[in-house]
Design an enzyme around this catalytic site. Structure first.
Site, PDB file in Angstrom:
ATOM      1  N   LYS A  58      21.211 -38.356 -28.430  1.00 11.94           N
ATOM      2  CA  LYS A  58      20.560 -37.304 -27.653  1.00 11.94           C
ATOM      3  C   LYS A  58      19.148 -37.681 -27.205  1.00 11.94           C
ATOM      4  O   LYS A  58      18.974 -38.237 -26.128  1.00 11.94           O
ATOM      5  CB  LYS A  58      20.576 -35.986 -28.423  1.00 11.94           C
ATOM      6  CG  LYS A  58      21.967 -35.318 -28.426  1.00 11.94           C
ATOM      7  CD  LYS A  58      21.888 -33.874 -28.839  1.00 11.94           C
ATOM      8  CE  LYS A  58      23.256 -33.216 -28.872  1.00 11.94           C
ATOM      9  NZ  LYS A  58      23.863 -33.030 -27.543  1.00 11.94           N
TER      10      LYS A  58
ATOM     11  N   TYR B 231      29.495 -29.731 -36.866  1.00 17.06           N
ATOM     12  CA  TYR B 231      29.979 -30.226 -35.572  1.00 17.06           C
ATOM     13  C   TYR B 231      29.475 -31.656 -35.414  1.00 17.06           C
ATOM     14  O   TYR B 231      28.284 -31.932 -35.576  1.00 17.06           O
ATOM     15  CB  TYR B 231      29.467 -29.371 -34.418  1.00 17.06           C
ATOM     16  CG  TYR B 231      29.793 -29.973 -33.069  1.00 17.06           C
ATOM     17  CD1 TYR B 231      31.042 -29.780 -32.479  1.00 17.06           C
ATOM     18  CD2 TYR B 231      28.867 -30.781 -32.409  1.00 17.06           C
ATOM     19  CE1 TYR B 231      31.358 -30.357 -31.254  1.00 17.06           C
ATOM     20  CE2 TYR B 231      29.178 -31.356 -31.176  1.00 17.06           C
ATOM     21  CZ  TYR B 231      30.416 -31.148 -30.610  1.00 17.06           C
ATOM     22  OH  TYR B 231      30.734 -31.730 -29.415  1.00 17.06           O
TER      23      TYR B 231
ATOM     24  N   ASP C 101      24.419 -37.211 -39.873  1.00 14.96           N
ATOM     25  CA  ASP C 101      24.512 -37.066 -38.426  1.00 14.96           C
ATOM     26  C   ASP C 101      23.231 -36.396 -37.944  1.00 14.96           C
ATOM     27  O   ASP C 101      23.074 -35.184 -38.040  1.00 14.96           O
ATOM     28  CB  ASP C 101      25.752 -36.227 -38.085  1.00 14.96           C
ATOM     29  CG  ASP C 101      25.884 -35.934 -36.603  1.00 14.96           C
ATOM     30  OD1 ASP C 101      24.937 -36.228 -35.842  1.00 14.96           O
ATOM     31  OD2 ASP C 101      26.927 -35.381 -36.196  1.00 14.96           O
TER      32      ASP C 101
ATOM     33  N   TYR D  80      33.432 -27.631 -21.469  1.00 17.24           N
ATOM     34  CA  TYR D  80      33.794 -26.359 -22.115  1.00 17.24           C
ATOM     35  C   TYR D  80      34.010 -25.250 -21.084  1.00 17.24           C
ATOM     36  O   TYR D  80      33.587 -24.098 -21.295  1.00 17.24           O
ATOM     37  CB  TYR D  80      32.725 -25.935 -23.128  1.00 17.24           C
ATOM     38  CG  TYR D  80      32.334 -27.025 -24.083  1.00 17.24           C
ATOM     39  CD1 TYR D  80      33.257 -27.534 -24.994  1.00 17.24           C
ATOM     40  CD2 TYR D  80      31.056 -27.580 -24.065  1.00 17.24           C
ATOM     41  CE1 TYR D  80      32.914 -28.558 -25.860  1.00 17.24           C
ATOM     42  CE2 TYR D  80      30.710 -28.605 -24.938  1.00 17.24           C
ATOM     43  CZ  TYR D  80      31.641 -29.088 -25.831  1.00 17.24           C
ATOM     44  OH  TYR D  80      31.306 -30.104 -26.684  1.00 17.24           O
TER      45      TYR D  80
END
Length: 440
Positions: A284, A152, A255, A15
């Site tokens: 993660k 997201y 998710d 990003y």
């Protein structure tokens, strides 16, 4: 040329522009919850990592249990292909995940695990599985996904197609992405009323009914939307999605890449709602931040149906699927989670963040302060100057990575009360300094 300038000359960061002036700090060492950094001028800074390396290093750095697991597996083998072969770390990990997964006697349990490279890939696998399942049961037109505004789910193509299409990061790629169906964002947890939740539920149900002949699944981040805005919403909305999915023959994909393994105060955020998804994505924190690894879990009926369908297989197969080294470390990480001590730690951290960040509500330019589990968020009224605020926090002994208008923390579970206080004070001080500069 120092390391930071060598980086700027050859690397591209997430990003960020490829820029010779990109703000960077070199990590010289990481241990426990501490990062030792060096800046452009060679000055050194010791900071508490308030980000858990993007929410993954829940046990901190150089944890002896995880280090030992890595060394033991390296002494045997670090990788083998998973096509036609298997190994103990993968089997043990699947068994552990299924034993930990959300359970409810009224719904089919999760019984099958697909190990993937990253969170985004696990979402890709989940979406493909949902479409394959609908085709296998004779509904091949069901190719679209019902997603929730503000969500997201990753940066790969399929995952981008179910992220918020307007306020997310992926509007540039609109012509590349599948056109899915988006329901309104749920009401916020702090302001939700039974009437508001009911109106939202009816709106989502109406969309599902209108598009039911073309929808394969619903996907959502339960209770906490992460990179879409650190937005907390009521668990009743997750229960409503379970009911809507059942009513219209859709699969429910949760998710939990960001929320899984205790971050919101429950082992999985689904447990706040007391429901079981048809498909669950985790990642993660799965390896405690040591290596990239994720998993997609589904129930046995889905696995049997797809396996008996026209393709005869789930059509996905990453090269590094079920990497033995990552699986061995994940087993050690889940062993630490399995002792249950995380519950006390998450409650303690959450209380410290709620108390420590409360003063921000009185600051000029602060729109909201919220916490859930071991997550603390200060939402500003305008976009954050990320480099300036990061520098201000580093001067106060804290590493944070704000985005958009959000200054937030997801610290490691091993943080002491003093570490949590340092994080809160560092966030507040950096915000106050930036706003003081704006007022001047």
């Amino acid at each position: 040329m120092n390391l930071i300038n060598r980086d700027r000359a050859s690397l591209w960061h997430p990003y960020a522009p490829a820029s010779p002036t990109l703000p960077l700090w070199e990590v010289e060492e990481a241990s426990g919850v501490t990062l030792r950094l060096k800046d452009d001028d060679g000055a050194r800074h010791e900071v508490v990592d308030a980000m858990s390396s993007w929410w993954s290093a829940i046990h901190g750095y150089r944890h002896p249990t995880l280090d030992d697991a890595a060394r033991r597996q390296l002494s045997r083998f670090s990788h083998v292909m998973f096509g036609g072969l298997t190994h103990e770390p993968a089997v043990e990990l699947a068994e552990r995940l299924l034993a930990m997964a959300p359970a409810d006697p009224s719904h089919a349990p999760l019984g099958r695990v697909f190990l993937a490279d990253s969170g985004s890939v696990s979402v890709e696998v989940a979406l493909k599985l949902a479409v394959q399942y609908q085709s296998a049961v004779g509904r091949p037109r069901r190719q679209r996904i019902l997603s929730i505004r503000g969500g997201y789910h990753g940066d790969t193509t399929g995952a981008m197609s179910v992220c918020d299409p307007l306020d997310g990061m992926h509007a540039t790629f609109a012509g590349l992405l599948s056109h899915n169906v988006f329901a309104p964002r749920p009401p916020g947890a702090a302001t939700a009323t039974p009437e508001g939740i009911g109106a939202w539920r009816d709106a989502v149900d109406g969309l599902a009914r209108i598009h039911s002949d073309e929808l394969a699944a619903i996907i959502v981040e339960p209770v906490l939307q992460g990179a879409g805005g650190m937005f907390v919403y009521p668990s009743e909305c997750v229960r409503a999605l379970r009911e809507i999915a059942d009513r219209h023959g859709l699969l429910l994909i949760l998710d939990e890449i960001a929320t899984g393994f205790g971050r919101t105060g429950e082992l999985f955020a689904a447990n706040h709602a007391g429901i079981v998804p048809d498909i669950l994505c985790v990642g993660k924190a799965l390896t405690g931040g040591y290596l990239t690894l994720a998993a997609m879990l589904c129930n046995d009926e889905i696995a049997r149906t797809v396996s008996a369908g026209g393709a005869g297989a789930l059509l996905h197969g990453p090269t590094f699927m079920a990497n033995p080294l990552a699986c061995a470390i994940a087993n050690a990480s889940l062993g630490l989670i399995g002792d249950g001590g995380w519950r006390h730690d998450v409650r303690r951290i959450g209380a410290g963040l709620a108390n420590g960040l409360a003063r921000a509500a009185a600051y000029d330019g602060v729109a909201d302060v919220r916490t859930i589990g071991a997550v603390g968020v200060v939402e500003l009224e305008r976009a954050v100057d990320v480099p300036a605020l990061t520098r201000a926090a580093i001067r106060r002994g804290v590493w944070i990575r704000p985005f958009r208008n959000l200054v937030y923390t997801m610290p490691p579970y091993i943080c002491t009360d003093a570490d949590v206080a340092t994080i809160a004070e560092g966030m507040l001080g950096a915000i106050a300094e930036m706003h003081a500069e704006v007022r001047a």
